[in-house]
Design a protein around this motif. Sequence first.
Motif, mmCIF file in Angstrom:
data_model
loop_
_atom_site.group_PDB
_atom_site.id
_atom_site.type_symbol
_atom_site.label_atom_id
_atom_site.label_comp_id
_atom_site.label_asym_id
_atom_site.label_seq_id
_atom_site.Cartn_x
_atom_site.Cartn_y
_atom_site.Cartn_z
ATOM 1 N N THR A 63 0.678 -1.230 0.060
ATOM 2 C CA THR A 63 -0.440 0.694 -0.203
ATOM 3 C C THR A 63 0.949 0.924 0.036
ATOM 4 O O THR A 63 2.137 0.949 0.531
ATOM 5 C CB THR A 63 -0.491 0.158 1.144
ATOM 6 O OG1 THR A 63 -0.160 0.647 2.413
ATOM 7 C CG2 THR A 63 -2.274 -1.241 1.506
ATOM 8 N N ARG A 65 -2.160 1.919 -2.242
ATOM 9 C CA ARG A 65 -2.910 1.056 -3.778
ATOM 10 C C ARG A 65 -3.583 2.041 -4.864
ATOM 11 O O ARG A 65 -4.341 0.911 -5.667
ATOM 12 C CB ARG A 65 -3.403 -0.857 -3.558
ATOM 13 C CG ARG A 65 -2.845 -1.584 -2.866
ATOM 14 C CD ARG A 65 -3.084 -3.093 -2.144
ATOM 15 N NE ARG A 65 -2.229 -3.931 -2.051
ATOM 16 C CZ ARG A 65 -2.985 -5.148 -1.268
ATOM 17 N NH1 ARG A 65 -4.765 -5.435 -1.551
ATOM 18 N NH2 ARG A 65 -2.202 -5.995 -1.243
ATOM 19 N N SER A 76 -3.539 -0.391 -7.385
ATOM 20 C CA SER A 76 -2.505 -1.388 -7.972
ATOM 21 C C SER A 76 -3.072 -2.314 -6.481
ATOM 22 O O SER A 76 -1.884 -2.899 -6.102
ATOM 23 C CB SER A 76 -1.163 -0.659 -8.282
ATOM 24 O OG SER A 76 -1.581 0.281 -6.460
ATOM 25 N N ASN A 137 -1.261 -4.385 -13.272
ATOM 26 C CA ASN A 137 -0.751 -4.558 -11.756
ATOM 27 C C ASN A 137 0.511 -6.047 -11.719
ATOM 28 O O ASN A 137 0.473 -5.794 -10.716
ATOM 29 C CB ASN A 137 -1.457 -4.733 -10.487
ATOM 30 C CG ASN A 137 -2.256 -3.333 -10.699
ATOM 31 O OD1 ASN A 137 -1.768 -1.802 -11.214
ATOM 32 N ND2 ASN A 137 -4.054 -2.629 -10.310
#
Lengths: 308, 266
Positions: A63, A65, A76, A137
């Motif tokens: 994170t 994210r 992500s 991702n």
Amino acid sequence: MSKSEKRPNLAVKLSGVELKNPIMPASGTFGSGKEFDEYLDLNRLGMVVTKGVADVPWKGNATPRVAETYGGMLNSVGLQNPGIEHFIREDIPFLQNYNTRTMVNIAGRSIEEYVRVVTALQNQPVDLLELNISCPNIKEGGVAFGTDVDMAYRVTKKVKEASRQPLIVKLSPNVTDIVAVAKACEAAGADGISLINTLLGMKMDIKTRRPLLANTFGGLSGPAIKPVALRMVYQVAKEIKIPIIGIGGITTWEDALEFILAGATAVQVGTANFRNPRVMVEIIEGLENYLKEENIDGIEELIGAGHE
Amino acid sequence: MVHKSIEKALILKNQALTPEIHEMVLGVKTTLGVTPGQFINLYCKDGSRLLPRPISISEADEKGGTLRLIYKVLGKGTEEFANLQKYEEIDYLGPLGKGFTLEKDDGKTETQETQEILIIGGGVGVPPLLELSKQLKGKKRVLLGFEKESILIEDFKKVATEVAVATTTGDEGIKGTVMDLLEQGAYAPKKIYSCGPKGMLKAVQAWGRERNIPMELSLEERMACGIGACLVCTCKTKEGPHEEDWSYKRVCKDGPVFKGDEVMFE
């Protein structure tokens, strides 16, 4: 019975599977439905599309994210998922309680990994599979398959051979020629195409003067990407015969209708679920009202009508 | 089954406490069933900002149907909230997330009047600790840390046995952090509750762990849905005895309050 008294018919047939309506969540925005159970009646949905699942658990990215952008968001997550065993044990029995269809989104880093997930699902009550070759991702596999015509063909062919369920391939918009990728999947035996996954993007944090997402890049979704998604659906619909599921910023029934007119047989609602967990039911009701007011018997009449 | 949905709240008060920290009181449905430490999603009117803003509940009057929120103006969304006027409406969803437990660790008995409880807050992590302090029984010692200006001190004094303040600038209380207060105080609590920035929580966790004190820590992370679906607001949690036994849990759904031992700080 006159036309106006008939209940509007939202049913569509997608790759041989009857859906009561063309509305479903986009993979990764809805878990397997459990989190939304207290906000909407899952029985109302045309189908539930589950979060991408791999052969083993994936932890996902660090994170932060998520980043909000103008009219959209970047994520992500990196396909964090508990693996197919856990999914079959926990999520499929839950979905069996509802009168809706199930499409499982398949994640992988290699053809072998995709095939292992599909094989595990062969004796499960799953109506359709959605092959995710477009997640931006993850480093290997994923989007690499979706951005290369030959690789898209190869992975689709291998997975299709392993699957009794109709196979939908979810494509990445991060390509020069989306029609070429879609045609390759069709030639390899895909039963349908989902368009589009997120657009690759990024955001800078001006306080730290570094990329805001821990993963640097993320996938852009939300209303900001709708025109791009619609254009791709329209282009691909002209060139392939298999059905298309339209995805990209759909927030209202009018958005859903635009995609249907562009040639989508069904549509997925993603980011909008985060703003309003009930939004899919509102879209279904909006489409019903539209058909009623326009005296249209069934929504199938409108699929691709924008091309005429 | 009745499904929950986004509701309209009436803004009864919206004012700045400091240049950055604002207070909003919302008129909401009665008996929302708020647990201290929970939050609500607030939605922007401007459609270009589509994600909800998770805001912790500082006080909840269940009978009167009001929620008091203390929030920091951090960007365009919270700026929009700060400009809303009294009697305007705002969309909210909640309460959301898992709050603090008011029971002892056996889950049965409530905290006793004589029990020493330590409540440690930092910055905008302070507000949710107010409702907690109101509802907890026991000898409540509250340690609060801020950058320059404090908030809610008088409110905490009404419900706590003792309130100590630290600021990094030294403008109020001692010059330093809550950890300095902690080291100076010779505390021996039966339980610690804490909410604040990660660095502070990490230090509190280390302090509590050394002394084997049960803890509950409330985390903050960037969220999207707020209801456990999108997996963007995860935190690392321990899943077993080994270093590699960990998984990501959802701050919005499995938290924001976690048992002190399970959270793994980087």
